[in-house]
Design an enzyme around this catalytic site. Sequence first.
Site, short mmCIF file in Angstrom:
data_model
loop_
_atom_site.label_atom_id
_atom_site.label_comp_id
_atom_site.label_asym_id
_atom_site.label_seq_id
_atom_site.Cartn_x
_atom_site.Cartn_y
_atom_site.Cartn_z
CE LYS A 34 -4.01 -2.21 2.14
NZ LYS A 34 -3.98 -3.21 1.13
CB CYS A 35 4.49 1.69 0.01
SG CYS A 35 5.81 2.92 -0.09
N GLY A 36 3.34 4.16 -1.75
CA GLY A 36 3.44 4.84 -3.03
C GLY A 36 4.52 4.27 -3.93
#
Length: 158
Positions: A34-36
Amino acid sequence: MSIYDFNVLTIHGERQPLADYRGQVLLIVNTATKCGFAPQLDELQKLYETYKDQGFTVLGFPCNQFQNQEPGSNNEVEEACRINFGVTFPLFAKILVNGPDADPLFVYLKKATGGLMGSAIKWNFTKFLVNREGKPVKRFAPMTAPLKFEDRIVQLLK
């Protein structure tokens, strides 16, 4: 000391000695779906597919230590990596990379490579390149896309 001195837990909870990867060039990464920076999983997979037959492996270590970007269970993490990013490289159990409960492998990697702002890992997708002798040779910042240092991987594979 080398990474071969460490045992880790697979994403399925089984103990695995990193000595199983002896003689390979490794890229060890703390990941978060869910990290950029999660689209880097695509590039990591591309590198793995391109060079795995030459002795290269990516080792992914999910980490929820940075703004709750990997909140799911190990099974959920594995499913997200496989379905959303097509990951087939080895994944391991969720870990911590900083603090008193940091995984010993990452304590070693940080000490061996340092960093611009000290040894602490600042975010997900910090990448550690390890030579065929099990020695960390370079640390790459989260914002450094994996394909940007493909030439270094190729050099170590020679």
